[in-house]
Write a protein that holds these residues in place. Structure first.
Motif, PDB file in Angstrom:
ATOM      1  N   VAL A  30       0.984  -1.744   0.418  1.00  0.00           N
ATOM      2  CA  VAL A  30      -0.146  -0.270   0.068  1.00  0.00           C
ATOM      3  C   VAL A  30       1.298   0.904  -0.040  1.00  0.00           C
ATOM      4  O   VAL A  30       1.036   2.089  -0.724  1.00  0.00           O
ATOM      5  N   GLN A  31       1.790   1.338   0.772  1.00  0.00           N
ATOM      6  CA  GLN A  31       2.194   2.268   1.139  1.00  0.00           C
ATOM      7  C   GLN A  31       3.417   2.296   0.132  1.00  0.00           C
ATOM      8  O   GLN A  31       3.403   4.185  -0.831  1.00  0.00           O
ATOM      9  N   ASN A  32       4.000   1.641  -0.972  1.00  0.00           N
ATOM     10  CA  ASN A  32       4.717   1.971  -2.404  1.00  0.00           C
ATOM     11  C   ASN A  32       4.117   2.054  -3.211  1.00  0.00           C
ATOM     12  O   ASN A  32       4.116   3.370  -4.017  1.00  0.00           O
ATOM     13  N   TYR A  33       2.480   1.841  -3.523  1.00  0.00           N
ATOM     14  CA  TYR A  33       1.069   2.310  -4.271  1.00  0.00           C
ATOM     15  C   TYR A  33       1.246   3.502  -4.258  1.00  0.00           C
ATOM     16  O   TYR A  33       1.076   4.189  -5.348  1.00  0.00           O
ATOM     17  N   ILE A  34       0.948   4.423  -2.802  1.00  0.00           N
ATOM     18  CA  ILE A  34       1.177   5.710  -2.814  1.00  0.00           C
ATOM     19  C   ILE A  34       1.889   6.565  -3.315  1.00  0.00           C
ATOM     20  O   ILE A  34       1.561   7.159  -4.291  1.00  0.00           O
ATOM     21  N   ASP A  60      -0.037  -1.278  10.675  1.00  0.00           N
ATOM     22  CA  ASP A  60       1.248  -1.891  10.362  1.00  0.00           C
ATOM     23  C   ASP A  60       1.779  -0.234   9.937  1.00  0.00           C
ATOM     24  O   ASP A  60       2.628  -0.491  10.568  1.00  0.00           O
ATOM     25  N   ILE A  61       1.006   0.708   9.425  1.00  0.00           N
ATOM     26  CA  ILE A  61       1.825   1.833   8.850  1.00  0.00           C
ATOM     27  C   ILE A  61       1.689   2.925  10.281  1.00  0.00           C
ATOM     28  O   ILE A  61       3.543   3.634  11.214  1.00  0.00           O
ATOM     29  N   LEU A  62       0.827   2.651  11.603  1.00  0.00           N
ATOM     30  CA  LEU A  62       0.776   3.397  12.242  1.00  0.00           C
ATOM     31  C   LEU A  62       1.210   2.994  13.273  1.00  0.00           C
ATOM     32  O   LEU A  62       3.063   3.982  14.128  1.00  0.00           O
ATOM     33  N   LYS A  63       1.808   1.782  13.400  1.00  0.00           N
ATOM     34  CA  LYS A  63       3.044   0.804  14.080  1.00  0.00           C
ATOM     35  C   LYS A  63       4.377   1.087  14.110  1.00  0.00           C
ATOM     36  O   LYS A  63       5.396   1.277  14.428  1.00  0.00           O
ATOM     37  N   ASN A  64       4.999   0.738  12.358  1.00  0.00           N
ATOM     38  CA  ASN A  64       6.193   0.471  12.387  1.00  0.00           C
ATOM     39  C   ASN A  64       6.490   1.453  11.236  1.00  0.00           C
ATOM     40  O   ASN A  64       7.172   1.685  10.608  1.00  0.00           O
ATOM     41  N   ARG A  65       5.659   2.081  10.952  1.00  0.00           N
ATOM     42  CA  ARG A  65       6.199   2.331   9.637  1.00  0.00           C
ATOM     43  C   ARG A  65       5.704   4.829   9.443  1.00  0.00           C
ATOM     44  O   ARG A  65       4.898   5.337   8.487  1.00  0.00           O
ATOM     45  N   SER A  66       5.367   5.154  10.628  1.00  0.00           N
ATOM     46  CA  SER A  66       4.817   6.673  10.845  1.00  0.00           C
ATOM     47  C   SER A  66       5.822   8.166  10.593  1.00  0.00           C
ATOM     48  O   SER A  66       5.558   8.764  10.627  1.00  0.00           O
ATOM     49  N   GLU A  68       7.321   7.256   7.534  1.00  0.00           N
ATOM     50  CA  GLU A  68       7.354   6.884   6.623  1.00  0.00           C
ATOM     51  C   GLU A  68       6.483   7.732   5.586  1.00  0.00           C
ATOM     52  O   GLU A  68       6.761   7.872   4.621  1.00  0.00           O
ATOM     53  N   ILE A  69       5.301   8.424   6.084  1.00  0.00           N
ATOM     54  CA  ILE A  69       3.737   9.058   5.318  1.00  0.00           C
ATOM     55  C   ILE A  69       3.379   9.500   6.459  1.00  0.00           C
ATOM     56  O   ILE A  69       2.703   7.998   8.150  1.00  0.00           O
ATOM     57  N   GLU A  70       3.074  10.106   6.562  1.00  0.00           N
ATOM     58  CA  GLU A  70       2.277  10.826   7.424  1.00  0.00           C
ATOM     59  C   GLU A  70       0.833  10.381   6.610  1.00  0.00           C
ATOM     60  O   GLU A  70       0.248  11.121   5.788  1.00  0.00           O
ATOM     61  N   ILE A  71      -0.429  10.396   8.236  1.00  0.00           N
ATOM     62  CA  ILE A  71      -1.437  10.740   7.881  1.00  0.00           C
ATOM     63  C   ILE A  71      -2.114  11.867   9.216  1.00  0.00           C
ATOM     64  O   ILE A  71      -2.066  11.962   9.818  1.00  0.00           O
ATOM     65  N   ASN A  72      -2.719  13.093   8.421  1.00  0.00           N
ATOM     66  CA  ASN A  72      -3.468  13.923   8.899  1.00  0.00           C
ATOM     67  C   ASN A  72      -4.637  13.773   9.359  1.00  0.00           C
ATOM     68  O   ASN A  72      -4.578  15.204  10.598  1.00  0.00           O
TER      69      ASN A  72
END
Length: 209
Positions: A30-34, A60-66, A68-72
């Motif tokens: 998902v992150q790579n696609y974004i 996964d993003i919130l725990k391990n990749r916060s 790397e990609i920000e969610i506002n």
């Protein structure tokens, strides 16, 4: 049943929004696609319901990749964890883990009270929650999906999440003609979702299966 995930990225002007986020092991995908779409941060992330194939990658993003990609801002409507323990014990760990990560975020990033007619404006898009969270005895977690209508002003796209038969019938009764859309993301990935009469009410030209 080979395992599926559901996520839709919507770009409008300089804004980017994700509706659901795929399975727990799909965070990298998902992150790579974004990133390939030129999106560096998500202005909005909308959750239909807390099944792992719709929120696992968010966890996964919130725990391990916060970093790397920000969610506002994150929009959702969850029942108390005790409800999931009662109606669907197999889903409790995912719900509990996600809620723990959400609780770590600043309050201004969370909108956890989404219900019928709640509106989100994204550039020239208007996103409307079509229902309150249902807590039904049949297929309870899927039927707790919040459905969203994305209105561009010219076209309407309806996201049904994993809404099931009883929830879909109630949604159609409550919504009437406001459920009509040009495009529909089919319920539960296009299998074992809402009944035929609901799709007849939506009357879409395009179905996303």
């Amino acid at each position: 049943d080979v395992g599926q995930g559901d996520a839709a990225l919507i770009k409008c002007g300089d804004a980017a929004m994700l509706i659901d986020a795929g399975e727990n092991d799909q965070g990298t995908l998902v992150q790579n696609y974004i990133r390939k779409q030129g999106v560096k941060s998500l202005d909005y992330l909308i959750v239909t319901h807390p099944h792992s194939d719709h929120v696992g990658a968010l966890y996964d993003i919130l725990k391990n990749r916060s970093d790397e990609i920000e969610i506002n801002r994150i929009y959702y409507s969850f029942a108390p964890v005790s409800w999931y323990e009662e109606v669907s014990p197999k889903d409790v760990n995912m719900v509990r883990n996600l809620v723990e990560e959400l609780d770590k975020l600043p309050e201004d990033k969370l909108r956890g009270d989404i219900g019928k007619d709640y509106k989100i404006m994204v550039d020239n898009l208007r996103i409307t929650a079509m229902n309150d969270r249902y807590q039904l005895e049949t297929d309870p977690v899927n039927n707790s999906s919040i459905t969203y209508m994305v209105d561009t002003g010219k076209k309407k796209v309806l996201f049904l999440g994993d809404m099931s038969y009883d929830g879909g019938a109630r949604l159609a009764r409550e919504s009437g003609d406001s459920l009509k859309a040009d495009i529909v993301q089919m319920a539960h990935h296009g299998q074992n979702g809402v009944g035929k009469s609901v799709y007849q009410s939506i009357a879409p030209k395009i179905c996303l299966w």
